[in-house]
Design a protein around this motif. Structure first.
Motif, mmCIF file in Angstrom:
data_model
loop_
_atom_site.group_PDB
_atom_site.id
_atom_site.type_symbol
_atom_site.label_atom_id
_atom_site.label_comp_id
_atom_site.label_asym_id
_atom_site.label_seq_id
_atom_site.Cartn_x
_atom_site.Cartn_y
_atom_site.Cartn_z
ATOM 1 N N THR A 53 45.556 37.789 47.532
ATOM 2 C CA THR A 53 44.832 39.044 47.372
ATOM 3 C C THR A 53 43.949 38.955 46.137
ATOM 4 O OG1 THR A 53 46.659 40.277 48.381
ATOM 5 C CG2 THR A 53 45.075 41.534 47.044
ATOM 6 N N VAL A 54 42.689 39.283 46.281
ATOM 7 C CA VAL A 54 41.746 39.233 45.160
ATOM 8 C C VAL A 54 42.108 40.316 44.152
ATOM 9 C CG1 VAL A 54 39.318 39.416 44.468
ATOM 10 C CG2 VAL A 54 39.932 38.363 46.662
ATOM 11 N N LYS A 55 42.091 39.957 42.871
ATOM 12 C CA LYS A 55 42.374 40.908 41.803
ATOM 13 C C LYS A 55 41.124 41.142 40.970
ATOM 14 C CE LYS A 55 47.289 39.802 41.411
ATOM 15 N NZ LYS A 55 48.363 39.335 40.511
ATOM 16 N N THR B 273 28.610 46.668 31.800
ATOM 17 C CA THR B 273 28.818 45.514 32.682
ATOM 18 C C THR B 273 29.498 45.977 33.969
ATOM 19 O OG1 THR B 273 29.049 44.033 30.787
ATOM 20 C CG2 THR B 273 29.911 43.244 32.876
ATOM 21 N N LYS B 274 29.003 45.486 35.120
ATOM 22 C CA LYS B 274 29.603 45.878 36.398
ATOM 23 C C LYS B 274 29.568 44.718 37.383
ATOM 24 C CE LYS B 274 25.323 47.835 38.338
ATOM 25 N NZ LYS B 274 24.705 49.028 38.953
ATOM 26 N N LEU B 275 30.422 44.821 38.398
ATOM 27 C CA LEU B 275 30.491 43.806 39.443
ATOM 28 C C LEU B 275 29.256 43.900 40.337
ATOM 29 C CD1 LEU B 275 32.232 41.638 40.968
ATOM 30 C CD2 LEU B 275 33.170 43.546 42.297
ATOM 31 N N ILE B 276 28.538 42.778 40.479
ATOM 32 C CA ILE B 276 27.334 42.786 41.312
ATOM 33 C C ILE B 276 27.457 41.903 42.549
ATOM 34 C CG2 ILE B 276 25.802 43.319 39.377
ATOM 35 C CD1 ILE B 276 24.922 40.318 39.507
ATOM 36 N N GLU B 277 28.446 40.986 42.555
ATOM 37 C CA GLU B 277 28.582 40.102 43.717
ATOM 38 C C GLU B 277 30.022 39.599 43.839
ATOM 39 O OE1 GLU B 277 26.225 36.330 45.743
ATOM 40 O OE2 GLU B 277 26.558 36.298 43.571
ATOM 41 N N GLU B 278 30.489 39.542 45.100
ATOM 42 C CA GLU B 278 31.779 38.930 45.405
ATOM 43 C C GLU B 278 31.561 37.927 46.526
ATOM 44 O OE1 GLU B 278 36.123 40.208 47.286
ATOM 45 O OE2 GLU B 278 35.095 41.595 45.927
ATOM 46 N N LYS B 279 31.841 36.671 46.230
ATOM 47 C CA LYS B 279 31.545 35.602 47.179
ATOM 48 C C LYS B 279 32.821 34.843 47.531
ATOM 49 C CE LYS B 279 27.843 33.173 46.428
ATOM 50 N NZ LYS B 279 26.914 32.171 45.858
ATOM 51 N N ASN B 280 33.075 34.691 48.848
ATOM 52 C CA ASN B 280 34.193 33.891 49.331
ATOM 53 C C ASN B 280 33.706 32.486 49.640
ATOM 54 O OD1 ASN B 280 36.638 35.837 49.861
ATOM 55 N ND2 ASN B 280 34.817 36.942 50.533
ATOM 56 N N VAL C 15 37.419 32.579 45.473
ATOM 57 C CA VAL C 15 36.616 33.799 45.410
ATOM 58 C C VAL C 15 35.946 33.843 44.047
ATOM 59 C CG1 VAL C 15 36.652 36.324 45.414
ATOM 60 C CG2 VAL C 15 38.127 35.057 46.986
ATOM 61 N N VAL C 16 34.619 34.109 44.061
ATOM 62 C CA VAL C 16 33.846 34.158 42.819
ATOM 63 C C VAL C 16 33.305 35.570 42.635
ATOM 64 C CG1 VAL C 16 31.895 33.209 41.533
ATOM 65 C CG2 VAL C 16 33.195 31.733 43.096
ATOM 66 N N LEU D 81 34.259 35.567 37.163
ATOM 67 C CA LEU D 81 35.692 35.408 37.360
ATOM 68 C C LEU D 81 35.923 34.636 38.663
ATOM 69 C CD1 LEU D 81 38.733 35.982 36.986
ATOM 70 C CD2 LEU D 81 38.331 38.278 37.926
ATOM 71 N N VAL D 82 36.557 33.472 38.547
ATOM 72 C CA VAL D 82 36.848 32.630 39.704
ATOM 73 C C VAL D 82 38.350 32.658 39.969
ATOM 74 C CG1 VAL D 82 36.693 30.308 40.690
ATOM 75 C CG2 VAL D 82 34.896 31.125 39.132
ATOM 76 N N GLN D 83 38.711 32.902 41.236
ATOM 77 C CA GLN D 83 40.117 32.897 41.650
ATOM 78 C C GLN D 83 40.271 31.895 42.786
ATOM 79 O OE1 GLN D 83 41.602 37.015 42.153
ATOM 80 N NE2 GLN D 83 39.697 37.710 41.191
ATOM 81 N N GLU D 84 41.254 31.024 42.671
ATOM 82 C CA GLU D 84 41.377 29.938 43.646
ATOM 83 C C GLU D 84 42.830 29.614 43.906
ATOM 84 O OE1 GLU D 84 40.433 25.313 43.173
ATOM 85 O OE2 GLU D 84 38.600 26.505 43.363
ATOM 86 N N LYS D 85 43.150 29.413 45.183
ATOM 87 C CA LYS D 85 44.490 28.982 45.560
ATOM 88 C C LYS D 85 44.378 27.764 46.451
ATOM 89 C CE LYS D 85 48.978 30.646 47.084
ATOM 90 N NZ LYS D 85 49.779 31.824 47.422
ATOM 91 N N VAL D 86 45.112 26.722 46.088
ATOM 92 C CA VAL D 86 45.062 25.483 46.866
ATOM 93 C C VAL D 86 46.456 25.156 47.380
ATOM 94 C CG1 VAL D 86 43.100 24.584 45.574
ATOM 95 C CG2 VAL D 86 45.423 24.026 44.822
ATOM 96 N N VAL D 87 46.482 24.311 48.417
ATOM 97 C CA VAL D 87 47.744 23.870 48.992
ATOM 98 C C VAL D 87 48.490 23.034 47.961
ATOM 99 C CG1 VAL D 87 48.791 22.480 50.813
ATOM 100 C CG2 VAL D 87 46.810 23.919 51.323
ATOM 101 N N ALA D 88 49.791 23.224 47.869
ATOM 102 C CA ALA D 88 50.584 22.477 46.899
ATOM 103 C C ALA D 88 50.491 20.984 47.151
ATOM 104 C CB ALA D 88 52.041 22.926 46.963
ATOM 105 N N LYS D 89 50.413 20.233 46.082
ATOM 106 C CA LYS D 89 50.392 18.777 46.175
ATOM 107 C C LYS D 89 51.815 18.261 46.314
ATOM 108 C CE LYS D 89 46.363 18.580 43.129
ATOM 109 N NZ LYS D 89 45.837 18.101 41.833
ATOM 110 N N THR D 90 51.943 17.070 46.887
ATOM 111 C CA THR D 90 53.263 16.468 46.983
ATOM 112 C C THR D 90 53.677 15.947 45.624
ATOM 113 O OG1 THR D 90 52.365 14.289 47.491
ATOM 114 C CG2 THR D 90 52.764 15.764 49.353
ATOM 115 N N ALA D 91 54.965 15.727 45.476
ATOM 116 C CA ALA D 91 55.471 15.265 44.184
ATOM 117 C C ALA D 91 54.865 13.921 43.793
ATOM 118 C CB ALA D 91 56.994 15.167 44.236
ATOM 119 N N ALA D 92 54.563 13.090 44.788
ATOM 120 C CA ALA D 92 54.045 11.755 44.499
ATOM 121 C C ALA D 92 52.664 11.805 43.868
ATOM 122 C CB ALA D 92 54.001 10.923 45.775
#
Length: 338
Positions: free
Chosen positions: A228-230, A239-246, A255-256, A267-278
């Motif tokens: 969920t974007v925060k 200052t105000k929000l002028i753009e939200e880009k997926n 999301v930027v 403000l950049v928000q990013e979620k990636v798939v977990a990497k393996t332990a290796a």
């Protein structure tokens, strides 16, 4: 008559003696705290930490281990979301672990020595001892101090109230307040064990990462890339929000948010798939660590980065001051309207 006067006098003496015995001065208590600080070898602490940002509150269960002089393990678990982060300090440096993503960040830093930490006992003692203008009062069960904080963004959180249990001077409740005396951070200590049995291996990064991952209820939820974007609740004038880009990326979602005006930032928000332990290794983070209350971020001249609930965040700006970067980052807490 003489017997009656004698009884009254004796009674008054008993009252005065009880008051004198049960009451200590500020000087007495600070002297004892100084002794506690010198003798403190280790402890285990459990606490509940509530962060209030705007109308939203986040509640964390916090487990703290400390072994003298510089070993720390702070496990922050979101009470509702069953997600956690861990701050570790050992001989190799300072680490921030995100078990759900099998990710760790490494700092070369003296954290937590030079800043207030509301959940660290020795930090609270230092705050009390270093503030020569600290206010002092007593209640039936507590000694109460009001002190200045030593946060890097102490304009936002300038003062704190520290309640210590009268019996052993262990921490009871800490409230960190804004300039209007609203408690933005509240730590309620539920269990304190001094001289706990701890050794160096308890603060090993790999062992703690493995142990934390074994306790995860469902890795699949953390791996799907959704979040969920925060939005920051702190207001920067003009200052105000002028753009939200997926932005679709190969292994997750980004999301930027672009804010423009007198002081612009991204403000950049990013979620990636977990990497393996290796494939996972600690990432060295540029910048100085900064305590955001809910985690440790990294701040440089023009940016601040942190991770929370498996999501990576970055705020970049050429004209926000460091204090403003910290204020905005600290307010990215709730699922707020734009």
């Amino acid at each position: 008559m003489r017997k009656k006067l004698l009884l009254i006098f004796t009674g008054l003496m008993v009252v005065f003696t009880l008051v004198a015995c049960g009451s200590k001065s500020q000087s007495d208590v600070t002297k004892e705290l100084n002794g506690k600080l010198s003798d403190l070898s280790s402890y285990k602490v459990n606490a509940k930490m509530t962060l209030k940002m705007g109308t939203d509150s986040q509640v964390y269960n916090v487990e703290i281990w400390h072994k003298d002089p510089t070993y720390y393990r702070v496990n922050l678990k979101n009470a509702k979301k069953d997600q956690s982060q861990m701050i570790l300090r050992n001989d190799e440096g300072v680490f921030v672990l995100t078990p759900a993503l099998n990710k760790s960040f490494k700092f070369q830093s003296d954290w937590p020595q030079n800043s207030s930490q509301a959940y660290l006992y020795e930090s609270l003692i230092k705050d009390i001892l270093e503030d020569k203008g600290a206010k002092f009062s007593t209640t039936k069960d507590f000694y109460v101090f009001e002190t200045k904080t030593r946060y890097q963004n102490n304009k936002m959180l300038p003062t704190q109230e520290i309640k210590l249990n009268k019996g052993d001077l262990s921490p009871a409740v800490v409230k960190v307040m804004d300039p209007d005396r609203n408690a933005l951070v509240t730590v309620e200590f539920t269990k304190v064990k001094f001289n706990a049995n701890l050794d160096k291996e308890d603060f090993d990064m790999k062992k703690n990462m493995t142990r934390a991952q074994l306790g995860l209820p469902a890795m699949a939820k953390a791996n799907d890339g959704a979040f969920t974007v925060k939005y920051p609740t702190a207001k920067i004038s003009g200052t105000k929000l002028i753009e939200e880009k997926n932005v679709e990326i190969d292994d997750g979602k980004r999301v930027v948010l672009t804010y423009d005006g007198k002081k612009s930032f991204t403000l950049v928000q990013e979620k990636v798939v977990a990497k393996t332990a290796a494939t996972n290794a600690s990432t060295f983070v540029e910048g100085q660590p900064v305590d955001l209350g809910f985690t440790i971020g990294a701040i440089s001249a023009h940016s601040i980065t942190w991770s929370q609930d498996g999501v990576d965040y970055m705020i970049a700006s050429k004209n926000l001051t460091k204090d403003e970067l910290i204020t905005v980052a600290s307010s990215v807490q709730g699922d707020m309207v734009k």
